[in-house]
Write an enzyme that holds these catalytic residues in place. Structure first.
Site, short mmCIF file in Angstrom:
data_model
loop_
_atom_site.label_atom_id
_atom_site.label_comp_id
_atom_site.label_asym_id
_atom_site.label_seq_id
_atom_site.Cartn_x
_atom_site.Cartn_y
_atom_site.Cartn_z
N GLU A 126 0.84 -1.21 0.00
CA GLU A 126 0.00 0.00 0.00
C GLU A 126 0.87 1.26 0.00
O GLU A 126 1.30 1.73 1.05
CB GLU A 126 -0.93 0.00 1.22
CG GLU A 126 -1.81 1.24 1.30
CD GLU A 126 -2.76 1.27 2.50
OE1 GLU A 126 -2.72 0.33 3.32
OE2 GLU A 126 -3.52 2.24 2.62
N LYS A 180 -2.58 -2.05 -3.05
CA LYS A 180 -3.62 -1.20 -2.44
C LYS A 180 -3.21 0.26 -2.63
O LYS A 180 -2.49 0.83 -1.80
CB LYS A 180 -3.79 -1.55 -0.95
CG LYS A 180 -4.76 -0.62 -0.22
CD LYS A 180 -5.17 -1.18 1.13
CE LYS A 180 -6.02 -0.18 1.91
NZ LYS A 180 -6.65 -0.74 3.09
#
Ligand code: 5MM
Length: 343
Positions: free
Chosen positions: A179, A221
């Site tokens: 992420e 992500k």
């Protein structure tokens, strides 16, 4: 590493109609959320709140492929003694775990952060696997709200750490969610977000390649390509969808099975509408599945509805089921404003 198993999980995490519930707020963040509804952040209150979400059968079975947990939660039992991890598995969803130790000041780079948590990570991952986690998450934070940031140094150190984390996860047979969040804070326009996101993603995939991370067993992500929160002319839904897909086509290899967006401070409906537009308009132009891994955009409504009162549990579960369903529809481009309002 069992890449076939990792790939199966990475694909399941963004199965059509499903996405991830990010319930991995660290102690400071969950306290802020509870403060906003006037509830004390005790271990029992955190358990009750999260148990309520995981027992929302309709949402969990139909729309939630996996749940990201915090260290406390993966070890916690429901009020009746059932492990919370078991509730998630019983609903056919996959337990995951946040393993980073948070974004800390980056030495020599005022205003910038680097995410820490690599020390002892191999041992922690092995324990989390035993506790039931089949995927993990590490969040790097790239702030662009200031003069001369982000620096190349900030991006390089963060993607290096993300790749080290991802390699360790795969060694432990855990799917890494990587992420790299380019923050929405600031008054920048969407093109500024596009440029930094493209550079960050290209740097990340270079580093994942350099450190031998198998993309087939990895989930990304990312932030969407979007205007800053304080931008005067915020881009509309079609522009966000078009620029996000264009940026990702330029920077994200096709070997990656799944992309699950963070919501990053967008309103609930904005986060749903953006995801829906990408899947409705560009499905045939994307090699990866596009889904969600929302924290705030899934939890704001149930948190508010619950407000710490047992008599509000049914209303809060209904609010969670609704947001989960709307986002599930957005993964296949079937959401509409009409469906949103019809509920
Ligand atoms: C749920 O929030 C996560 C944990 O944040 P902290 O470590 O600061 O407590 C966060 O990493 C979250 O998973 C992502 O930012 C996506 O959440 P949003 O709310 O942006 O969809």
């Amino acid at each position: 590493m069992n890449l076939i198993e990792l790939n199966k999980i990475a694909v399941a995490m963004a199965a059509p109609g499903k996405g991830i519930l990010a319930a991995d707020e660290s102690s400071g963040t969950i306290k802020k959320r509870f403060d906003s509804i006037g509830v004390e952040s005790t271990e029992d209150n955190r358990r009750d709140y999260r148990e309520m979400l995981f027992r929302t059968d309709e949402a969990m079975r139909e729309s939630i492929s996996g749940v990201i947990l915090f260290d406390e939660t993966i070890r916690q039992n429901a009020a009746d003694g059932t492990p919370l991890v078991q509730l998630i598995k019983d609903a056919g969803s996959i337990p995951g775990i946040k393993v980073d130790k948070g974004a800390k000041d980056l030495a020599g780079a005022p205003g910038e952060k680097v995410t820490e948590g690599l020390d002892g990570l191999r041992e922690r991952l092995n324990e989390y696997y035993e506790l039931g986690a089949r995927f993990a998450k590490w969040r790097a934070v790239i702030d662009i709200n200031g003069a001369d940031i982000p620096s190349g140094y900030c991006i390089a150190t963060n993607v290096h750490a993300l790749a080290r984390y991802a390699a360790l996860c795969q060694e432990a047979n855990i799917v890494p969610i990587v992420e790299p969040e380019v923050l929405m804070d600031g008054d920048h326009d969407i093109d500024r977000c596009y440029d930094v996101t493209e550079f960050t993603l290209k740097s990340l995939f270079d580093e994942l390649y350099a450190q031998d991370v198998a993309l087939e067993g990895t989930v990304l992500k990312p932030n969407m390509v979007i205007s800053g929160k304080k931008s005067e002319n915020r881009a509309g839904v079609s522009e966000v969808a078009e620029k996000t897909v264009r940026c990702f086509r330029a920077a994200v290899p096709a070997a990656l099975p799944s992309i699950v967006f963070l919501s990053g401070g967008q309103s609930d409906e904005e986060a749903t509408a953006h995801l829906n537009a990408m899947n409705a308009e560009y499905a045939d132009k994307m090699p990866w599945a596009l889904s969600f891994s929302y924290g705030r955009a899934l939890q704001a409504a149930p948190l508010q509805a619950w407000s710490g009162k047992p008599e509000n549990v049914a209303a809060a579960q209904a609010a969670f089921a609704h947001r989960a369903k709307m986002n599930g529809l957005a993964t296949t481009g079937e959401w509409s404003d009409g469906l949103e309002k019809a509920a």
